[in-house]
Design an enzyme around this catalytic site. Structure first.
Site, mmCIF file in Angstrom:
data_model
loop_
_atom_site.group_PDB
_atom_site.id
_atom_site.type_symbol
_atom_site.label_atom_id
_atom_site.label_comp_id
_atom_site.label_asym_id
_atom_site.label_seq_id
_atom_site.Cartn_x
_atom_site.Cartn_y
_atom_site.Cartn_z
ATOM 1 N N LYS A 67 36.808 32.194 37.865
ATOM 2 C CA LYS A 67 38.218 32.578 37.865
ATOM 3 C C LYS A 67 38.365 33.827 37.009
ATOM 4 O O LYS A 67 38.017 33.828 35.822
ATOM 5 C CB LYS A 67 39.061 31.442 37.297
ATOM 6 C CG LYS A 67 40.526 31.802 37.192
ATOM 7 C CD LYS A 67 41.356 30.621 36.759
ATOM 8 C CE LYS A 67 42.804 31.015 36.603
ATOM 9 N NZ LYS A 67 43.616 29.885 36.160
ATOM 10 N N LYS B 108 38.250 32.845 42.502
ATOM 11 C CA LYS B 108 39.678 33.157 42.459
ATOM 12 C C LYS B 108 39.926 34.411 41.648
ATOM 13 O O LYS B 108 39.348 34.539 40.574
ATOM 14 C CB LYS B 108 40.391 31.973 41.812
ATOM 15 C CG LYS B 108 41.845 32.192 41.545
ATOM 16 C CD LYS B 108 42.398 31.015 40.812
ATOM 17 C CE LYS B 108 43.821 31.315 40.431
ATOM 18 N NZ LYS B 108 44.384 30.271 39.642
HETATM 19 C C1 PBG Z 1 46.289 28.433 35.482
HETATM 20 C C2 PBG Z 1 46.401 28.881 36.874
HETATM 21 C C3 PBG Z 1 46.830 30.127 37.312
HETATM 22 C C4 PBG Z 1 46.782 30.096 38.704
HETATM 23 C C5 PBG Z 1 46.323 28.844 39.069
HETATM 24 N N1 PBG Z 1 46.079 28.112 37.919
HETATM 25 C C6 PBG Z 1 47.372 31.284 36.602
HETATM 26 C C7 PBG Z 1 46.729 31.836 35.429
HETATM 27 O O1 PBG Z 1 45.537 31.649 35.174
HETATM 28 O O2 PBG Z 1 47.466 32.503 34.715
HETATM 29 C C8 PBG Z 1 47.151 31.235 39.596
HETATM 30 C C9 PBG Z 1 47.425 30.903 41.001
HETATM 31 C C10 PBG Z 1 48.131 31.960 41.743
HETATM 32 O O3 PBG Z 1 48.368 33.088 41.251
HETATM 33 O O4 PBG Z 1 48.492 31.696 42.888
HETATM 34 N N2 PBG Z 1 46.408 27.086 35.317
#
Ligand code: PBG
Length: 325
Positions: free
Chosen positions: A195, A248
């Site tokens: 991520k 992601k």
């Molecule tokens: C954090 C989380 C995020 C997303 C999913 N889980 C945001 C972040 O890390 O700030 C992003 C998902 C999206 O942008 O659609 N728990």
């Protein structure tokens, strides 16, 4: 001698020929629809930057889940908003939390739908970070037990798959251990293994009210410049017991998806995130893009790169379009 013997256009002459040689076949069977559960009853608030996507109370979540299941989408991914935030995000593990209640309600409705739950603290902490803070920095090891507790509470509510998205080291192992210990050996883990610290999460942070109040997430999420590091993250998560690994965001990281696909045999998911969704929606609303074409092309590209599971806010629209294709 190639031309005139070789004419690649021969196989593009008709729809039937193009169908026959198509390498990537998109279907609703690989899509996951993300949803935002909030406290209360009969609540449905649209998120301004994500047209069609809402924060909803568990009763409304179940209603939309019926529609999702009817469209042939196999799974939803639930995010939660708490009643109250605190320093340790204690509501993340509450049996009365919006995710837990929604999961129970979906189970009770006996829908033909897998429930995947997001395991993270950022929606639940008053500082908005994904782990506990000490002296301004996010503490890895003290966060693990909190994540494990949240995952167990989701399993207890009936989740099929828990999906840790916090990027703490060792959380997959901690969650696996806690689940097994409490009798949830069959609950699977979809780990957000790679991520990235991305600018494409903006609309989600509005939807989940999870923007960090100070600093950023560079100390735990990955540097967008790194791809080899993603392979290392994936390897570690698989060793710790991840069943499915996710990359992601998706679009700016198709090379990462492809490299993970080449190296590992586990099922691979990709998250077509909120910013990617919002860009398409905004352009389509202005008449600058044909939404259907753009969305199906994007999802095809993510699958072509190597993801067999795609988490996307476009899931319902895509499923409808694919039905009529
Ligand atoms: C954090 C989380 C995020 C997303 C999913 N889980 C945001 C972040 O890390 O700030 C992003 C998902 C999206 O942008 O659609 N728990």
């Amino acid at each position: 001698m190639t031309f005139p013997v070789h004419r690649p256009r021969r196989l593009r002459r008709s729809a039937a020929l193009r169908d026959l040689v198509r390498e990537t076949r998109l279907s609703a069977a690989g899509l996951v629809y993300p949803m935002f559960a909030c406290p209360g009853a009969n609540v449905r608030t649209e998120i301004a930057s994500m047209p069609g996507v809402c924060q909803q109370s568990p009763d409304r979540i179940v209603e939309e889940c019926r529609e999702v299941a009817d469209l042939g989408i196999p799974a939803v991914l639930l995010f939660g908003l708490p009643e109250r935030k605190d320093a340790t995000g204690s509501e993340a593990a509450s049996a009365r939390g919006a995710v837990q209640r929604s999961t129970e309600a979906i189970r009770k409705a006996k829908l033909d739908l897998l429930v995947i739950t997001d395991v993270c603290l950022c929606e639940y902490t008053d500082h908005g970070h994904c782990g506990v803070l000490e002296g301004g920095s996010v503490q890895n090891d003290p966060t693990l037990a909190l994540l494990a507790n949240a995952a167990v509470s989701h399993a207890r509510a009936g989740a099929d798959i828990v999906a840790p998205s916090d990027m703490m080291d060792g959380r997959v192992g901690a969650i696996r251990g806690a689940l097994d210990e409490r009798g949830f050996a069959d609950v699977a883990i979809l780990s957000y293994a790679a991520k990235y610290c991305s600018g494409f999460y903006g609309p989600f942070r509005e939807a989940a009210q999870s923007a960090p109040q100070s600093g950023d997430r560079q100390g735990y999420q990955m540097d967008p410049a790194n791809a080899r590091e993603a392979l290392r993250e994936v390897a570690l998560d698989l060793e710790e017991g991840a069943d499915i690994v996710m990359v992601k965001p998706a679009l700016a990281y198709l090379d990462v998806i492809q490299r993970v696909r080449e190296r590992f045999d586990a099922p691979i998911a990709a998250y077509n995130v909120s910013g990617e969704f919002a860009m398409v929606k905004a352009a389509a609303r202005n008449g600058w893009l044909d939404e259907k074409r753009a969305v199906l092309e994007i999802l095809t590209a993510i699958q072509r790169a190597g993801a067999s599971i795609i988490v996307t806010y476009h899931a319902k629209d895509a499923a409808r379009w694919l039905k009529n294709c």
